[in-house]
Scaffold this active site. Structure first.
Site, PDB file in Angstrom:
ATOM      1  N   LYS A  22       0.849  -1.209   0.000  1.00 17.16           N
ATOM      2  CA  LYS A  22       0.000   0.000   0.000  1.00 17.16           C
ATOM      3  C   LYS A  22       0.872   1.241   0.000  1.00 17.16           C
ATOM      4  CE  LYS A  22      -1.727   1.585   4.035  1.00 17.16           C
ATOM      5  NZ  LYS A  22      -1.442   2.993   4.359  1.00 17.16           N
ATOM      6  N   ASN A  23       1.908   1.257   0.850  1.00 19.91           N
ATOM      7  CA  ASN A  23       2.692   2.483   1.031  1.00 19.91           C
ATOM      8  C   ASN A  23       3.707   2.721  -0.079  1.00 19.91           C
ATOM      9  OD1 ASN A  23       1.177   2.906   3.264  1.00 19.91           O
ATOM     10  ND2 ASN A  23       2.744   2.279   4.732  1.00 19.91           N
ATOM     11  N   ARG A  92      -5.418  10.371   4.909  1.00 21.52           N
ATOM     12  CA  ARG A  92      -4.429  11.353   5.362  1.00 21.52           C
ATOM     13  C   ARG A  92      -3.203  11.346   4.463  1.00 21.52           C
ATOM     14  NH1 ARG A  92       0.728  12.135   6.472  1.00 21.52           N
ATOM     15  NH2 ARG A  92       1.014  13.986   7.744  1.00 21.52           N
ATOM     16  N   CYS A 116      -5.065  12.090  12.562  1.00 21.84           N
ATOM     17  CA  CYS A 116      -5.648  10.789  12.229  1.00 21.84           C
ATOM     18  C   CYS A 116      -5.661   9.995  13.527  1.00 21.84           C
ATOM     19  CB  CYS A 116      -4.842  10.091  11.143  1.00 21.84           C
ATOM     20  SG  CYS A 116      -3.344   9.353  11.781  1.00 21.84           S
ATOM     21  N   ARG A 121      -0.792  14.641  12.697  1.00 26.43           N
ATOM     22  CA  ARG A 121       0.100  14.225  11.605  1.00 26.43           C
ATOM     23  C   ARG A 121       0.637  15.507  10.968  1.00 26.43           C
ATOM     24  NH1 ARG A 121      -0.949   8.873  10.096  1.00 26.43           N
ATOM     25  NH2 ARG A 121       0.897   8.961   8.774  1.00 26.43           N
ATOM     26  N   PRO A 122       1.630  16.170  11.626  1.00 24.03           N
ATOM     27  CA  PRO A 122       2.146  17.440  11.096  1.00 24.03           C
ATOM     28  C   PRO A 122       2.762  17.266   9.706  1.00 24.03           C
ATOM     29  CG  PRO A 122       3.566  16.576  12.814  1.00 24.03           C
ATOM     30  CD  PRO A 122       2.341  15.728  12.814  1.00 24.03           C
ATOM     31  N   ILE A 123       2.780  18.359   8.957  1.00 23.97           N
ATOM     32  CA  ILE A 123       3.418  18.312   7.636  1.00 23.97           C
ATOM     33  C   ILE A 123       4.430  19.448   7.501  1.00 23.97           C
ATOM     34  CG2 ILE A 123       1.503  17.166   6.422  1.00 23.97           C
ATOM     35  CD1 ILE A 123       0.631  19.972   5.448  1.00 23.97           C
ATOM     36  N   ASP A 124       4.956  19.893   8.644  1.00 21.15           N
ATOM     37  CA  ASP A 124       5.920  21.011   8.623  1.00 21.15           C
ATOM     38  C   ASP A 124       7.154  20.684   7.781  1.00 21.15           C
ATOM     39  OD1 ASP A 124       6.141  19.125  10.859  1.00 21.15           O
ATOM     40  OD2 ASP A 124       7.989  20.185  11.329  1.00 21.15           O
ATOM     41  N   LEU A 125       7.602  19.427   7.815  1.00 18.89           N
ATOM     42  CA  LEU A 125       8.794  19.061   7.030  1.00 18.89           C
ATOM     43  C   LEU A 125       8.476  19.077   5.533  1.00 18.89           C
ATOM     44  CD1 LEU A 125      10.116  16.103   9.222  1.00 18.89           C
ATOM     45  CD2 LEU A 125      10.884  18.487   9.227  1.00 18.89           C
ATOM     46  N   ASP A 306       4.610   0.246  11.963  1.00 15.80           N
ATOM     47  CA  ASP A 306       3.344  -0.317  11.471  1.00 15.80           C
ATOM     48  C   ASP A 306       3.173  -1.786  11.846  1.00 15.80           C
ATOM     49  OD1 ASP A 306       3.358   1.508   8.312  1.00 15.80           O
ATOM     50  OD2 ASP A 306       2.935   2.094  10.373  1.00 15.80           O
ATOM     51  N   ILE A 328       7.854   6.464  17.068  1.00 16.49           N
ATOM     52  CA  ILE A 328       7.554   7.222  15.854  1.00 16.49           C
ATOM     53  C   ILE A 328       6.293   8.057  15.985  1.00 16.49           C
ATOM     54  CG2 ILE A 328       7.117   7.063  13.358  1.00 16.49           C
ATOM     55  CD1 ILE A 328       9.945   6.172  14.117  1.00 16.49           C
ATOM     56  N   ARG A 398      -8.500  -0.613   4.466  1.00 18.34           N
ATOM     57  CA  ARG A 398      -7.603   0.406   3.889  1.00 18.34           C
ATOM     58  C   ARG A 398      -6.279  -0.221   3.476  1.00 18.34           C
ATOM     59  NH1 ARG A 398      -5.861   4.389   7.743  1.00 18.34           N
ATOM     60  NH2 ARG A 398      -4.536   4.878   5.959  1.00 18.34           N
TER      61      ARG A 398
HETATM   62  C1  EPZ Z   1       4.332   6.724   6.328  1.00 20.67           C
HETATM   63  O1  EPZ Z   1       3.588   7.748   6.967  1.00 20.67           O
HETATM   64  C2  EPZ Z   1       3.386   5.538   6.223  1.00 20.67           C
HETATM   65  N1  EPZ Z   1       2.238   5.902   5.381  1.00 20.67           N
HETATM   66  C3  EPZ Z   1       2.935   5.117   7.610  1.00 20.67           C
HETATM   67  O2  EPZ Z   1       2.112   3.960   7.448  1.00 20.67           O
HETATM   68  C4  EPZ Z   1       4.160   4.749   8.438  1.00 20.67           C
HETATM   69  O3  EPZ Z   1       3.751   4.422   9.756  1.00 20.67           O
HETATM   70  C5  EPZ Z   1       5.135   5.937   8.477  1.00 20.67           C
HETATM   71  O4  EPZ Z   1       5.461   6.326   7.124  1.00 20.67           O
HETATM   72  C6  EPZ Z   1       6.416   5.596   9.210  1.00 20.67           C
HETATM   73  O5  EPZ Z   1       7.025   4.512   8.593  1.00 20.67           O
HETATM   74  C7  EPZ Z   1       2.377   5.895   4.040  1.00 20.67           C
HETATM   75  O6  EPZ Z   1       3.432   5.621   3.504  1.00 20.67           O
HETATM   76  C8  EPZ Z   1       1.143   6.211   3.239  1.00 20.67           C
HETATM   77  P1  EPZ Z   1       6.480  10.030   8.508  1.00 20.67           P
HETATM   78  P2  EPZ Z   1       4.174   9.260   7.027  1.00 20.67           P
HETATM   79  O7  EPZ Z   1       6.347  11.297   7.743  1.00 20.67           O
HETATM   80  O8  EPZ Z   1       4.843   9.579   5.755  1.00 20.67           O
HETATM   81  C9  EPZ Z   1       6.450  13.110  12.116  1.00 20.67           C
HETATM   82  C10 EPZ Z   1       0.223   2.636   7.735  1.00 20.67           C
HETATM   83  O9  EPZ Z   1      -0.229   2.050   8.729  1.00 20.67           O
HETATM   84  N2  EPZ Z   1       6.406  14.138  11.072  1.00 20.67           N
HETATM   85  O10 EPZ Z   1       7.715   9.209   8.356  1.00 20.67           O
HETATM   86  O11 EPZ Z   1       3.102  10.144   7.507  1.00 20.67           O
HETATM   87  C11 EPZ Z   1       5.115  12.376  12.208  1.00 20.67           C
HETATM   88  O12 EPZ Z   1       4.217  13.092  13.051  1.00 20.67           O
HETATM   89  C12 EPZ Z   1       0.739   4.053   7.845  1.00 20.67           C
HETATM   90  O13 EPZ Z   1       0.320   2.113   6.600  1.00 20.67           O
HETATM   91  C13 EPZ Z   1       6.568  15.478  11.431  1.00 20.67           C
HETATM   92  O14 EPZ Z   1       6.737  15.813  12.613  1.00 20.67           O
HETATM   93  O15 EPZ Z   1       5.252   9.067   8.182  1.00 20.67           O
HETATM   94  C14 EPZ Z   1       5.483  11.053  12.805  1.00 20.67           C
HETATM   95  O16 EPZ Z   1       5.588  11.185  14.206  1.00 20.67           O
HETATM   96  C15 EPZ Z   1       0.537   4.599   9.238  1.00 20.67           C
HETATM   97  N3  EPZ Z   1       6.502  16.428  10.467  1.00 20.67           N
HETATM   98  C16 EPZ Z   1       6.877  10.791  12.226  1.00 20.67           C
HETATM   99  O17 EPZ Z   1       7.363  12.073  11.760  1.00 20.67           O
HETATM  100  C17 EPZ Z   1       6.316  16.115   9.141  1.00 20.67           C
HETATM  101  O18 EPZ Z   1       6.300  17.043   8.308  1.00 20.67           O
HETATM  102  C18 EPZ Z   1       6.893   9.789  11.081  1.00 20.67           C
HETATM  103  O19 EPZ Z   1       6.168  10.367  10.046  1.00 20.67           O
HETATM  104  C19 EPZ Z   1       6.158  14.759   8.792  1.00 20.67           C
HETATM  105  C20 EPZ Z   1       6.211  13.776   9.763  1.00 20.67           C
END
Ligand code: EPZ
Length: 417
Positions: A22-23, A92, A116, A121-125, A306, A328, A398
């Site tokens: 999926k990812n 999301r 979620c 789920r911040p997107i600041d990065l 996950d 995480i 999902r």
């Molecule tokens: C991806 O989410 C996956 N989703 C998640 O799978 C997975 O748990 C995660 O990576 C970690 O491996 C998809 O690929 C669609 P991150 P993503 O950005 O990209 C923080 C599932 O069950 N963060 O690596 O959202 C965030 O809050 C899902 O299939 C910031 O602070 O993960 C989190 O604590 C769940 N600012 C950590 O980083 C940002 O701008 C990891 O997030 C972005 C992230």
């Protein structure tokens, strides 16, 4: 609303083909937006998140079709640059379309993804990185308005955290750009490499995907291509948990053992026999799983967050006590209260859970709190005595293709009604 019912206790045995990841499918479907002409994606899992992604592409003017596990996307006439609010809210991870929409149309209007089930789920990065590529992003009334004056321009980007989604958005926005982009502290997950493989086969110039430094040399045009999505390592881990919990003996096909070394080592520590052979894996368990003293979720190649929920369900019947640290996400333990309804003995304090293995679980009424939490309830139900009822299974749909059919084929007494 449909529910899953499981009469626990059957040992799992037989063969199962693991569906596409999926990812990996989600960012690759976003990447088809960047390509002139038609892209054909094989091993694309039949999941609700994939269906939402296809609706997002169609809303942007793409012509999409599905034939079994092959999805075709013709992005010749992309006409839109927005994702409707309802679709953003349904999934999301649709934030990963942001980089692709901007890369193709040089503008985008998307609503800020809410939180979620796993917490904020911040997107600041994502935003700070895209701005470094010359993309103007303003946030107002819950919407992100993005535009590019002339061209997306390459830059050096240092990620303070190796965010999977941010790494993907940078790659998607920089693929069609002027100059070179270097991502330092990039996410190393296999899904990043799969995305780069797709884009490179379409004519992109991306180097180092899978390492912590990714270089993207911008090109002017990408063409539709054909690609096969890698297997879903988290789905594989979930079925392994079911096999180990029920003292089963199964063979998983279409799996890449190299993508889940940390997980396979953990299952060996539980006492089961793991035999990888090319792209198949045999898992045989002959006794109650041993506990794992400490588990800490990490970015790849560490223990994946996950896989935490299904592994926690497995360890709830292990011999001994496990200390589980979720590093995480802030709020990934919601499902534990549902596991406790089945008799699990788990205490949580912040992002630490202490699991004292019990000899048996007992079936009960439960409901999914999120995707992987729902998977944990299925694993627990497979081994719990009596009937486990699982509600709100739309969460499971999902990320797991035909989960009850797959488990039934492996001998589980499971149905969806
Ligand atoms: C991806 O989410 C996956 N989703 C998640 O799978 C997975 O748990 C995660 O990576 C970690 O491996 C998809 O690929 C669609 P991150 P993503 O950005 O990209 C923080 C599932 O069950 N963060 O690596 O959202 C965030 O809050 C899902 O299939 C910031 O602070 O993960 C989190 O604590 C769940 N600012 C950590 O980083 C940002 O701008 C990891 O997030 C972005 C992230």
């Amino acid at each position: 609303m449909a529910k899953i019912y499981i009469n626990g206790g059957n040992r799992l045995s037989g063969e199962l083909k693991i569906h596409g990841a999926k990812n990996s499918a989600l960012p690759i479907l976003a990447a088809t937006l960047l390509c002139q002409g038609e892209s054909v994606i094989h091993n694309c899992p039949r999941l609700s998140d994939v269906a939402v992604s296809i609706r997002i592409l169609e809303n942007l003017g793409c012509v999409c079709s599905r034939n079994g596990n092959t999805v075709s996307v013709d992005a010749t006439n992309v006409s839109g640059n927005d994702i409707p609010d309802n679709l953003m809210r349904e999934m999301r991870s649709s934030i990963v379309f942001l980089g692709a929409i901007i890369g193709r149309t040089k503008s985008a209007v998307v609503s800020s993804p809410g939180g979620c089930e796993l917490g904020p789920r911040p997107i600041d990065l994502h935003i700070s990185s895209l701005r470094l590529l010359g993309i103007k992003i303003s946030e107002d009334h819950g919407y992100l308005n993005c535009e590019v004056d002339s061209e997306i321009t390459g830059n050096e980007i240092n990620l303070s955290f190796p965010s999977v989604g941010a790494t993907e958005n940078i790659i998607l926005a920089a693929a069609l750009s002027k100059g070179t982009t270097v991502i330092h502290n990039a996410a190393r997950e296999p899904e990043i490499s799969d995305l780069a493989d797709f884009l490179n086969s379409a004519g992109a110039k991306i180097y180092g995907a899978g390492s912590d430094t990714v270089v993207i040399e911008g090109v002017q045009k990408l063409n539709g291509t054909e690609h096969t999505v890698i297997p879903d390592r988290i789905a594989a881990a979930t079925y392994i948990c079911g096999a180990v919990a029920t003292n089963g003996d199964i063979v998983l096909k279409n799996i890449m053992p190299s993508h889940q070394v940390a997980l396979l080592n953990l299952f060996r520590q539980c006492g089961c026999e793991i035999t990888p052979k090319n792209n198949t894996l045999r898992i045989k368990s002959i006794s109650r799983p041993m506990r794992i003293p400490t588990i800490r979720t990490m970015v790849y190649p560490g223990f994946p967050t996950d896989a935490g929920p299904p592994v926690m369900a497995l360890l709830s019947i292990a011999k001994g006590t496990t200390v589980f640290v979720e590093s995480i996400f802030q709020n990934r333990f919601k499902y534990i209260d549902e596991l406790k309804r089945l008799g699990a003995n788990i205490k949580t304090q912040g992002n630490v859970a202490v699991i004292e293995g019990v000899p048996k679980l007992s079936g009960a009424g439960t409901e999914c709190t999120d995707l992987r939490g729902g998977a944990a309830l299925v694993v627990a139900g497979l081994v719990a005595e009596g009937t486990t009822e699982i509600d709100k299974i739309f969460h499971i749909d999902r990320g797991y293709e035909d989960i009850e059919l797959n488990l039934k084929n492996l001998g589980a007494d499971i149905k969806r009604e």
